[in-house]
Design a protein around this motif. Structure first.
Motif, mmCIF file in Angstrom:
data_model
loop_
_atom_site.group_PDB
_atom_site.id
_atom_site.type_symbol
_atom_site.label_atom_id
_atom_site.label_comp_id
_atom_site.label_asym_id
_atom_site.label_seq_id
_atom_site.Cartn_x
_atom_site.Cartn_y
_atom_site.Cartn_z
ATOM 1 N N GLU A 198 7.040 -7.002 0.582
ATOM 2 C CA GLU A 198 8.275 -7.598 0.024
ATOM 3 C C GLU A 198 8.251 -9.193 0.096
ATOM 4 O O GLU A 198 8.930 -9.914 -0.683
ATOM 5 C CB GLU A 198 9.549 -7.212 0.780
ATOM 6 N N ARG A 199 7.268 -9.663 0.565
ATOM 7 C CA ARG A 199 6.914 -11.315 0.652
ATOM 8 C C ARG A 199 5.790 -11.635 -0.305
ATOM 9 O O ARG A 199 5.545 -12.970 -0.351
ATOM 10 C CB ARG A 199 6.547 -11.710 2.207
ATOM 11 N N ARG A 200 5.264 -10.720 -0.947
ATOM 12 C CA ARG A 200 4.061 -11.267 -1.664
ATOM 13 C C ARG A 200 4.645 -12.085 -3.067
ATOM 14 O O ARG A 200 3.801 -13.150 -3.261
ATOM 15 C CB ARG A 200 3.530 -10.013 -2.486
ATOM 16 N N TRP A 201 5.869 -11.796 -3.543
ATOM 17 C CA TRP A 201 6.208 -12.778 -4.572
ATOM 18 C C TRP A 201 6.879 -13.977 -4.174
ATOM 19 O O TRP A 201 6.632 -14.996 -4.930
ATOM 20 C CB TRP A 201 7.442 -11.918 -5.288
ATOM 21 N N GLN A 202 7.207 -14.184 -2.830
ATOM 22 C CA GLN A 202 7.530 -15.246 -2.315
ATOM 23 C C GLN A 202 6.283 -16.247 -2.175
ATOM 24 O O GLN A 202 6.431 -17.423 -2.482
ATOM 25 C CB GLN A 202 8.347 -15.304 -1.183
ATOM 26 N N ALA A 203 5.248 -15.461 -1.690
ATOM 27 C CA ALA A 203 3.941 -16.131 -1.615
ATOM 28 C C ALA A 203 3.308 -16.534 -2.837
ATOM 29 O O ALA A 203 3.040 -17.967 -2.912
ATOM 30 C CB ALA A 203 3.009 -15.221 -0.728
ATOM 31 N N LEU A 220 -3.499 -10.396 -3.565
ATOM 32 C CA LEU A 220 -1.975 -9.968 -3.227
ATOM 33 C C LEU A 220 -1.696 -8.804 -4.063
ATOM 34 O O LEU A 220 -0.769 -8.033 -3.886
ATOM 35 C CB LEU A 220 -1.173 -10.982 -3.082
ATOM 36 N N PHE A 221 -2.320 -8.708 -5.498
ATOM 37 C CA PHE A 221 -1.688 -8.176 -6.537
ATOM 38 C C PHE A 221 -2.780 -7.113 -7.255
ATOM 39 O O PHE A 221 -3.934 -7.495 -7.113
ATOM 40 C CB PHE A 221 -0.976 -8.823 -7.624
ATOM 41 N N ALA A 222 -2.361 -5.972 -7.843
ATOM 42 C CA ALA A 222 -3.479 -5.106 -8.421
ATOM 43 C C ALA A 222 -2.493 -4.655 -9.603
ATOM 44 O O ALA A 222 -1.398 -4.658 -9.819
ATOM 45 C CB ALA A 222 -3.922 -3.952 -7.492
ATOM 46 N N GLY A 223 -3.507 -4.083 -10.453
ATOM 47 C CA GLY A 223 -2.856 -3.544 -11.773
ATOM 48 C C GLY A 223 -1.876 -4.094 -12.313
ATOM 49 O O GLY A 223 -2.062 -5.325 -12.782
ATOM 50 N N GLU A 224 -0.815 -3.633 -12.925
ATOM 51 C CA GLU A 224 0.245 -4.199 -13.753
ATOM 52 C C GLU A 224 0.909 -5.382 -12.892
ATOM 53 O O GLU A 224 1.248 -6.440 -13.640
ATOM 54 C CB GLU A 224 1.359 -3.283 -14.008
ATOM 55 N N THR A 272 -7.668 -5.511 -0.871
ATOM 56 C CA THR A 272 -8.130 -4.720 0.165
ATOM 57 C C THR A 272 -7.600 -5.528 1.391
ATOM 58 O O THR A 272 -7.780 -5.047 2.773
ATOM 59 C CB THR A 272 -9.625 -5.017 0.244
ATOM 60 N N ASP A 273 -6.935 -6.608 1.163
ATOM 61 C CA ASP A 273 -6.569 -7.478 2.313
ATOM 62 C C ASP A 273 -4.930 -7.133 2.233
ATOM 63 O O ASP A 273 -4.290 -7.440 1.358
ATOM 64 C CB ASP A 273 -6.705 -9.012 2.051
ATOM 65 N N ALA A 274 -4.467 -6.717 3.344
ATOM 66 C CA ALA A 274 -3.088 -6.385 3.503
ATOM 67 C C ALA A 274 -2.254 -7.666 3.290
ATOM 68 O O ALA A 274 -0.944 -7.488 2.763
ATOM 69 C CB ALA A 274 -2.364 -5.811 4.933
ATOM 70 N N GLY A 275 -2.439 -8.775 3.751
ATOM 71 C CA GLY A 275 -1.683 -9.976 3.559
ATOM 72 C C GLY A 275 -0.360 -9.773 4.215
ATOM 73 O O GLY A 275 -0.201 -9.222 5.139
ATOM 74 N N PRO A 276 0.594 -10.618 3.638
ATOM 75 C CA PRO A 276 1.811 -10.527 4.012
ATOM 76 C C PRO A 276 2.572 -9.262 3.753
ATOM 77 O O PRO A 276 1.966 -8.567 2.892
ATOM 78 C CB PRO A 276 2.711 -11.574 3.562
ATOM 79 N N ALA A 277 3.834 -9.015 4.297
ATOM 80 C CA ALA A 277 4.366 -7.777 3.992
ATOM 81 C C ALA A 277 4.568 -7.758 2.568
ATOM 82 O O ALA A 277 4.886 -8.805 2.050
ATOM 83 C CB ALA A 277 5.888 -7.860 4.798
#
Length: 501
Positions: free
Chosen positions: A14-19, A134-138, A7-12
């Motif tokens: 494309e940057r989630r995996w970098q985070a 930052l992540f959901a599901g698979e 529910t938190d948008a967090g970073p863009a």
């Protein structure tokens, strides 16, 4: 079972995996500092002329401090800003590593290790919290799989890196570089964390139930901390002889029961450290129990195998690290695969992993029985690789399943409880397996192979117990499914009969 979307948008996007890579890089330091210090203890003894008690506290002090703050730190990240708490833990861990490397006496090093443990306990729960956020599901399964790979790689690299550093810098000073190696990692990770991790306070995320802004539950923190300390202390403090120390377990049980009661009462109008309703979810309560039991067996394997190789077969620290590597590498590779499979196959992945661990450890015990000479490292390589593959299919998938129904705003505290169960399991397992190992060596001096086999059988017993937990849950799940199907069929039949009338 599909996890809820963050529910938190967090970073863009494309940057989630970098985070995530920043989280894993920083988290790897706390894991590396366990395995790398184990092989450095002889060098520490030489360099600082440390006592047996001091060496014990270099290990146990870190473990105690780490376990004490996991849950409160996870709750703090939930209530404030995970990024701020993460960066605080990371900066403190990096500074404490520098202080430990510069230690000039026993008290200095033990104090630095206590601070390292506290900092690691602050940092680690934020990693699972960020994955939930930052992540959901698979994708969440893949992220936890990468966390499992990090655990495996850190475990594998630790003994090897420690052996190389001590060999390069000598027995007297090599141990200092075991701590200094954290400095470049911390200095790289800190600015990256500030730039890539979401800074939005987790408390803004919607969460069911009553809650007040800024609530932190100091009484719950105190009760949980004291109970955890008394529970861990008899297991990690091996220098304390006699049976009186086990009385602390009674006091620990009283404090933890009082903690649960307080949390239920406090949770009526406030947000507690641990929301007891989390345990009503079968996936969470089963996952915590499974982690407790499995880590009691899996962690102790490295402890007794390293002792057997270095003390019984006179392996160097580097060769002992190489002999343990097949397990760690198998775990690292399988964790990535398990993270991708768990969304589709669920608990079946964990069950299959436990079967592989049992098979691999049984084969390792047989290999030591048949080949107990200097070639034992080669003889156990394939069995340990198989057990490592199984372990990779247990740890990360179980973490994914355990936290799958946890609200994002409680991910830190829920992850802290899970990791505390892992630390308690590790302490209990090492104490139980180590007791059997040393008893056999004491009764039959020189019988290192027999001591290792007996210790391995105890570790195997814990893993078998974890397997029984999963099988019992599977059978209970099928029974519930049949009962639900029968109820639905009865309702449908009754409805038809009513229509006919």
């Amino acid at each position: 079972m599909t996890a809820p979307a963050p529910t938190d948008a967090g970073p863009a996007s494309e940057r989630r995996w970098q985070a995530l890579s920043v989280c894993l890089l920083a988290g790897s330091m706390t894991l590396l500092d366990i395995s790398i210090v184990n092989v450095a203890l002889p060098s520490v003894r030489t360099g600082l002329r440390m006592s047996d008690s001091g060496l014990q506290w270099v290990l146990s002090g870190y473990a105690l401090a780490f376990g004490l703050v996991l849950v409160p730190a996870g709750r703090l990240g939930d209530a404030r800003s995970r990024r701020a708490v993460f960066m605080t833990g990371l900066a403190l861990f990096t500074a404490a590593s520098a202080v430990a490397g510069a230690a000039q006496n026993e008290g200095w090093l033990v104090g630095a290790r206590l601070v390292q443990g506290l900092a690691g306990g602050v940092l680690v729960p934020q990693v699972s919290g960020f994955i939930q956020q930052l992540f959901a599901g698979e994708e969440r399964g893949r992220a936890f799989g990468m966390l499992g790979t990090t655990i495996g790689v850190s475990t594998a690299v630790g003994p090897l890196l420690g052996g190389l550093l001590i060999q390069a810098f000598g027995a007297a000073e090599g141990w200092r570089w075991v701590f200094y190696v954290n400095l470049p990692i911390g200095l790289i990770a800190l600015p990256a964390a500030y730039r890539l991790l979401p800074g939005k306070p987790a408390e803004r995320t919607a969460v069911p139930g009553p809650r007040r802004r800024g609530d932190f539950d100091p009484v719950g923190v105190l009760l949980l901390g004291a109970g955890t300390l008394l529970l861990l202390l008899p297991f990690v403090e091996q220098q304390w002889q006699g049976d009186a120390k086990w009385l602390l377990l009674i006091a620990a049980a009283v404090l933890l029961v009082a903690f649960a009661g307080w949390e239920l009462r406090y949770g009526r109008d406030h947000e507690p450290v641990v929301r007891m309703s989390l345990f009503r979810a079968r996936s969470y309560s089963l996952g915590v129990l499974l982690s407790l039991v499995y880590f009691a067996g899996f962690t102790a394997i490295f402890f007794v195998f390293s002792l057997y190789l270095q003390s019984g077969r006179h392996y160097s620290a580097l060769l002992a690290g190489l002999a343990i590597t097949p397990f760690a590498l198998g775990s690292a590779v399988a964790a990535t695969v398990g993270g991708r499979m768990v969304h589709r196959y669920g608990q079946l992945v964990v069950t299959c992993g436990l079967v592989l661990v049992v098979t691999g450890l049984s084969a390792a015990a047989l290999a030591v029985h048949l080949w107990s000479g200097r070639e034992v490292g080669w003889a156990t390589a394939a069995p340990l690789l198989l057990a490592g593959v199984g372990s990779g299919l247990v740890v990360s998938p179980n973490q994914t399943l355990t936290l799958s129904r946890v609200p994002v705003a409680r991910a830190g505290s829920a992850g802290g409880v899970l990791q505390t169960a892992q630390r308690i399991g590790s302490a209990v397992g090492i104490a139980a397996v180590g007791s059997v190992f040393f008893s056999q060596v004491g009764a039959h001096p020189g019988d290192w192979a027999g001591a290792f086999q007996r210790g391995l059988l105890v570790a195997l017993g814990f893993v078998l117990l974890a397997l029984l937990v999963t099988l019992a849950d599977a059978l209970a799940g099928r029974a519930r499914q049949r009962a639900a199907t029968g109820t639905a069929e009865s309702t449908r039949t009754g409805s038809l009969s009513g229509d006919e009338r």
